[in-house]
Design a protein around this motif. Sequence first.
Motif, PDB file in Angstrom:
ATOM      1  N   SER A 119      17.746 -18.287  15.092  1.00 34.55           N
ATOM      2  CA  SER A 119      17.559 -17.662  13.777  1.00 34.55           C
ATOM      3  C   SER A 119      18.886 -17.309  13.114  1.00 34.55           C
ATOM      4  O   SER A 119      18.990 -17.269  11.887  1.00 34.55           O
ATOM      5  N   GLU A 120      19.901 -17.070  13.916  1.00 34.10           N
ATOM      6  CA  GLU A 120      21.214 -16.725  13.384  1.00 34.10           C
ATOM      7  C   GLU A 120      21.820 -17.857  12.553  1.00 34.10           C
ATOM      8  O   GLU A 120      22.674 -17.611  11.677  1.00 34.10           O
ATOM      9  N   LEU A 121      21.366 -19.095  12.766  1.00 33.88           N
ATOM     10  CA  LEU A 121      21.949 -20.247  12.073  1.00 33.88           C
ATOM     11  C   LEU A 121      21.330 -20.496  10.699  1.00 33.88           C
ATOM     12  O   LEU A 121      21.783 -21.378   9.973  1.00 33.88           O
ATOM     13  N   ARG A 122      20.272 -19.779  10.350  1.00 33.21           N
ATOM     14  CA  ARG A 122      19.647 -19.893   9.016  1.00 33.21           C
ATOM     15  C   ARG A 122      19.239 -21.349   8.721  1.00 33.21           C
ATOM     16  O   ARG A 122      19.539 -21.900   7.664  1.00 33.21           O
ATOM     17  N   LEU A 123      18.552 -21.961   9.645  1.00 35.95           N
ATOM     18  CA  LEU A 123      18.099 -23.338   9.463  1.00 35.95           C
ATOM     19  C   LEU A 123      16.900 -23.380   8.524  1.00 35.95           C
ATOM     20  O   LEU A 123      16.147 -22.408   8.400  1.00 35.95           O
ATOM     21  N   SER A 124      16.710 -24.506   7.875  1.00 36.08           N
ATOM     22  CA  SER A 124      15.618 -24.670   6.917  1.00 36.08           C
ATOM     23  C   SER A 124      14.833 -25.929   7.254  1.00 36.08           C
ATOM     24  O   SER A 124      15.353 -26.832   7.919  1.00 36.08           O
ATOM     25  N   GLY A 186      22.968 -22.476  -0.348  1.00 35.67           N
ATOM     26  CA  GLY A 186      21.948 -21.643   0.272  1.00 35.67           C
ATOM     27  C   GLY A 186      21.013 -22.393   1.194  1.00 35.67           C
ATOM     28  O   GLY A 186      20.331 -21.773   2.025  1.00 35.67           O
ATOM     29  N   ARG A 187      20.948 -23.725   1.061  1.00 37.38           N
ATOM     30  CA  ARG A 187      20.016 -24.500   1.871  1.00 37.38           C
ATOM     31  C   ARG A 187      20.733 -25.400   2.878  1.00 37.38           C
ATOM     32  O   ARG A 187      20.080 -26.045   3.686  1.00 37.38           O
ATOM     33  N   PRO A 189      22.718 -26.316   6.206  1.00 36.83           N
ATOM     34  CA  PRO A 189      22.908 -25.718   7.531  1.00 36.83           C
ATOM     35  C   PRO A 189      24.356 -25.258   7.700  1.00 36.83           C
ATOM     36  O   PRO A 189      25.248 -25.678   6.948  1.00 36.83           O
ATOM     37  N   PRO A 190      24.618 -24.407   8.683  1.00 37.37           N
ATOM     38  CA  PRO A 190      25.990 -23.938   8.894  1.00 37.37           C
ATOM     39  C   PRO A 190      26.920 -25.073   9.300  1.00 37.37           C
ATOM     40  O   PRO A 190      26.477 -26.115   9.800  1.00 37.37           O
ATOM     41  N   TRP A 198      28.324 -20.175  17.718  1.00 39.00           N
ATOM     42  CA  TRP A 198      27.015 -19.615  18.108  1.00 39.00           C
ATOM     43  C   TRP A 198      26.622 -20.092  19.494  1.00 39.00           C
ATOM     44  O   TRP A 198      26.133 -19.306  20.309  1.00 39.00           O
ATOM     45  N   LEU A 513      14.598 -25.343  14.528  1.00 39.62           N
ATOM     46  CA  LEU A 513      14.106 -24.118  13.911  1.00 39.62           C
ATOM     47  C   LEU A 513      12.733 -23.751  14.453  1.00 39.62           C
ATOM     48  O   LEU A 513      12.477 -22.594  14.816  1.00 39.62           O
TER      49      LEU A 513
END
Length: 688
Positions: A119-124, A186-187, A189-190, A198, A513
């Motif tokens: 969840s820390e990676l803010r995947l979509s 915003g969309r 991935p890191p 991470w 994700l």
Amino acid sequence: MLLLLLCAQLVGAQLPHAALLCVAGAGGLALDLVLRRWWPAALVPLGRVRCDETVRQLLRDLLVVLGLAHLAEVSTTVRMLVVAGLLACYGAHFLTRGLAVLVRRSRTLPVLTRNIDASELRLSPAPPRVLTVAHRRMPLFSVPATAGMLGTVASGEAVWSLLGIGCSLLLFAGAAVWLAGWLLPGRRPPATEEVVAWFQRWLESYRPDVGLYFSGGSGTAYQVNMWLGAVAALEGNGLVVLRERALVPQLAPTELPVVCVPKVVHLMLLEHSTLKVLIHPANAPKTSQVLRIPTIKHAFVNHGESDKLSSCNPYAKVYDEVWVAGPAARERYALADVGVDDRDVVEIGRPQLAPIHPYTGPPPADGPITVLYAPTWEGWTNDPGNTSVLLAGEQLVTALLSDPRVRLLYKPHPMTGSVDPRFGEADRRIRALVEAAETRRAARAGSSAPALANRRALLRRSTGALAERGALTATRAPVDDAAAAELARRTARLEALTTACARPGADDAERMLRESAPDEGRAEAVAAATRAWRAAFWAAQDSEGHLVLTGPRPDLYSCFNQADLLISDVSSVVADYLAGVKPYAVVNTSGLDERSFRAANPTVRAATVLGPDASGLPALLASVVDPRRDRLAGARRELREFLLGPSDPPSQVRFQRAVTALCAAAEARRAREALRGNGERQRSDVTR
């Protein structure tokens, strides 16, 4: 058919003939869509000659424009607008293809995981497939334009062309704009650095002890899957390390954390972790990369043991230890003289064989003799003794099917024919023999055609998803509707558990994700559902019906439990089958006489040896039915212990002891390295 419709379009445009042009144009596009949806394999040959969906649609559009020029009384301005609109559609289509490449690259992560909180990676989620897959988008979005132009051809009204092309242009342009949204900050991935950092933090917090390492091509995941349960049952923190991205979705359900590290630079992060031991089920080119890590001890367990040369590969000497099932493999390495020190060979048994039922006696006098024919594949060499499929398979199957007492289960190796097409052709002929025999047997049994059709339809619905992935091919219908309905329920349950995280179009980042949180109890639920599916599958089959079984379900061990007799080749299948101490036969196609064949292959010591002509089959079947004629029962019990080791302590216990000892050796090495490092620093301080 597609090419014929294009030719018909050309004729309709040139004659000119409006009806022919409209029917051929609409039919070609409709057929393209239908084939892509339900039979995509039919389009593969066209793609190989660069006649893909875009080229085919371009040809259709050019022919319709040609027809417009000949048939429709439209102005030059309208024709120019039509051409310009089509060019704009194709421009937007190619723009979307370029954006899809950028999106795919941006979503390609350096590390993929399962059962790890990401969840820390803010995947979509991934974009819809219609945006990223060109062969889905082009024919579908072209429907309004094609319909509009054909409408103009039929009616002479230019408004239909302009309206249809306008709708298609909106679809193509909208797809490009929508897909571009995945490139917004915003969309996205890191970045690689953030993902790697991470991953390092996760390694520090999880502190893994033992890992299962695997690298391989498509279709090899079964080699690592067979060890998942045994590794998951070990003490300490386990881990699965994969090297190819395609293997992640092929991995069986497990609660172990899974990491896929494609690049060597990121694999080297394991050197700074607490990982002590890596277990290797197979040799692969990328194995040499992880062997460079000095802080980790490596053990080779193989994915099966046989008398083939591949089971004592010289590459095994690169590992710290070689873990084998029993004394036979230890002796095999010693005789092969490939550089593996006997002190590095550890006998652990085969933890995977627990589901195999022991021998309980001969089949009932009034029941069938269930024979499992499970030949291996041709291998990478031209040795005629590798498999019996080509030289003896048809003769053997014909002889078995001619005996009314025999119920045949044919389960070929999934790689049969992958190296030499002749073996694949022989396999198909054997399948045809079994299917034809079952059709004749079912007809003699008096199954009515409507009932048979209804049951087969129900079976297809219950196993459709499995069969689609090559998991099952059954040659006949289930024995009754109630059994088929139960199989359908069990199949639905198993599919829900094993494909819960899958979505058409999901990419690696989306799977990561969706599978980031460990699903507690899922592995046990899948195991229970698999057992229930096996029971339902066998209950749904006629107890006398011949079957062709391919793919992972029903699994080989489940087939072992159904069989009264195994007929196979020199392979690990024989060694595993001996866990049940049931009668078995090995086909000799090596060209050696029987005495030399037995001497060269210890797994054959307790087997009936069959030649390519299957002449010894009647006596073998008689010994299966009458234990008094079975002179090899005692030899099988002795050979079982020689191949698989003692039953006490259990194999899982011996596996755990081997892991514990090798972990201790890794810790001792790290301790010595730390002492050397401290000593060097102290000498440096004194010098200064």
